[in-house]
Design an enzyme around this catalytic site. Structure first.
Site, short mmCIF file in Angstrom:
data_model
loop_
_atom_site.label_atom_id
_atom_site.label_comp_id
_atom_site.label_asym_id
_atom_site.label_seq_id
_atom_site.Cartn_x
_atom_site.Cartn_y
_atom_site.Cartn_z
N ASN A 9 0.87 -1.18 0.00
CA ASN A 9 0.00 0.00 0.00
C ASN A 9 0.91 1.22 0.00
OD1 ASN A 9 -1.76 2.08 0.46
ND2 ASN A 9 -2.34 1.44 2.54
N LYS A 11 0.11 4.26 -0.21
CA LYS A 11 -0.52 5.46 0.39
C LYS A 11 -0.28 6.65 -0.56
CE LYS A 11 0.01 3.23 4.79
NZ LYS A 11 0.17 3.30 6.21
N HIS A 94 -9.38 1.43 4.95
CA HIS A 94 -8.09 1.57 5.65
C HIS A 94 -8.27 2.52 6.84
CE1 HIS A 94 -3.94 2.60 6.49
NE2 HIS A 94 -3.61 1.49 5.86
N GLU A 96 -6.54 4.84 7.94
CA GLU A 96 -6.29 6.26 7.66
C GLU A 96 -7.50 6.92 7.03
OE1 GLU A 96 -2.64 5.58 5.54
OE2 GLU A 96 -1.70 4.99 7.42
N GLU A 166 -5.12 -4.71 10.56
CA GLU A 166 -4.05 -3.74 10.77
C GLU A 166 -4.31 -2.99 12.08
OE1 GLU A 166 -2.13 -2.59 6.76
OE2 GLU A 166 -3.79 -1.24 7.09
N GLY A 172 2.99 2.32 10.72
CA GLY A 172 3.97 3.38 10.55
C GLY A 172 4.71 3.75 11.82
N SER A 209 3.81 -2.15 10.22
CA SER A 209 5.27 -2.24 10.39
C SER A 209 5.84 -3.59 9.98
CB SER A 209 5.66 -1.86 11.82
OG SER A 209 5.28 -0.53 12.12
P1 13P Z 1 3.32 0.37 7.57
O1 13P Z 1 3.79 -0.93 6.97
O2 13P Z 1 4.08 1.55 7.05
O3 13P Z 1 3.26 0.30 9.06
O4 13P Z 1 1.81 0.60 7.04
C1 13P Z 1 0.89 -0.43 7.17
C2 13P Z 1 -0.33 -0.06 6.43
O5 13P Z 1 -1.06 0.83 6.81
C3 13P Z 1 -0.59 -0.79 5.17
O6 13P Z 1 -1.89 -0.54 4.72
#
Ligand code: 13P
Length: 247
Positions: A9, A11, A94, A96, A166, A172, A209
């Site tokens: 992903n 983003k 997601h 976010e 997640e 992150g 992560s």
């Molecule tokens: P990270 O791998 O950067 O922690 O992000 C995970 C994520 O949100 C994937 O959709």
């Protein structure tokens, strides 16, 4: 169908030229993998990425879509718009988007149903916040989220769906859920799906992560079918190591 899937992903990262360079670098590194490889890219990269993945084993997804057919929804993208350029997957719900763009369990469910109706395969995200985790509510939160997200789906729909667990506190942050905790959460999601649909033949990924160093431990757990990878999916080298965790 339950299978190993490694999805990136990106983003809000990567310009079209970077997307093309990424695919050209990744393709030879993952060409022998038996795991399904997906990259979920920004809308503006989709077309270039789709052209570049031709003749590779890399699949392409978007990161969001609207649930309506079409209409006066300035700035939104419909399922037909994705489907007509051959996008295969779409991330829905997601954290976010739930956190910053008012995505709710209801809109997640509408989007999941619309994506499937249009022939797209949703990657449906669920996960608890740090406060929910500390209050001991992880299982309650994620089983409720998945139950609502998948409400109204048929068995055929389910076979075209991927779920990603997640935990928000792990995204992150460099903090990964322990393999045992991630497995327990995913097992609970699997049980919820089984009680709702009578089958749990579905890939459920872990995200938060994930890196080359922890991928193998996570992805070889009994209930974890791969990963949804953020930061470490932005470089072909690190992402290929995650895809090739079983080599
Ligand atoms: P990270 O791998 O950067 O922690 O992000 C995970 C994520 O949100 C994937 O959709």
């Amino acid at each position: 169908m339950r299978r190993k899937v490694i999805a990136g992903n990106w983003k809000m990262n990567m310009l079209p030229n970077e997307a093309i360079d990424f695919v050209n670098a990744l393709a030879p590194l993952v060409k022998d993998s038996k795991n399904e490889v997906i990259i979920c890219v920004p809308f503006t990269d989709l077309f270039y990425t789709l052209l570049t993945v031709q003749d590779t084993n890399i699949h392409v997804g978007a990161q969001n879509m609207h649930w309506k057919e079409n209409g006066a929804y300035t700035g939104e993208v419909s399922a037909d718009m994705l489907k007509c350029i051959n996008v295969e997957y779409v991330i829905i719900g997601h954290s976010e988007r739930r956190q910053y763009f008012n995505e709710t369990d209801e809109t997640v469910n509408l989007k999941v149903k619309q994506s499937l109706a249009k022939g797209l395969k949703p990657i449906v995200c669920v996960g608890e916040s740090l406060e929910e985790k500390e209050a001991g509510k992880t299982i309650e939160v994620i089983t409720s989220q998945i139950s609502k997200a998948l409400d109204g789906l048929t068995l055929d729909d389910l076979s075209n769906t991927i779920v990603a667990y997640e935990p928000i506190w792990a995204i992150g942050t460099g903090k990964t859920a322990t393999a045992d905790d991630a497995n327990d959460s995913i097992k609970a999601i699997r049980n919820e799906i089984k009680s709702k649909f009578g089958t749990d033949d579905i890939s459920i990924l872990y995200g938060g992560s994930v890196k080359a160093e922890n991928a193998k431990e996570l992805f070889t757990m009994s209930d974890i079918d791969g990963g949804l990878v953020g930061g470490a999916s932005l470089k072909a080298d690190s992402f290929s190591k995650i895809v090739n965790f079983d080599k």
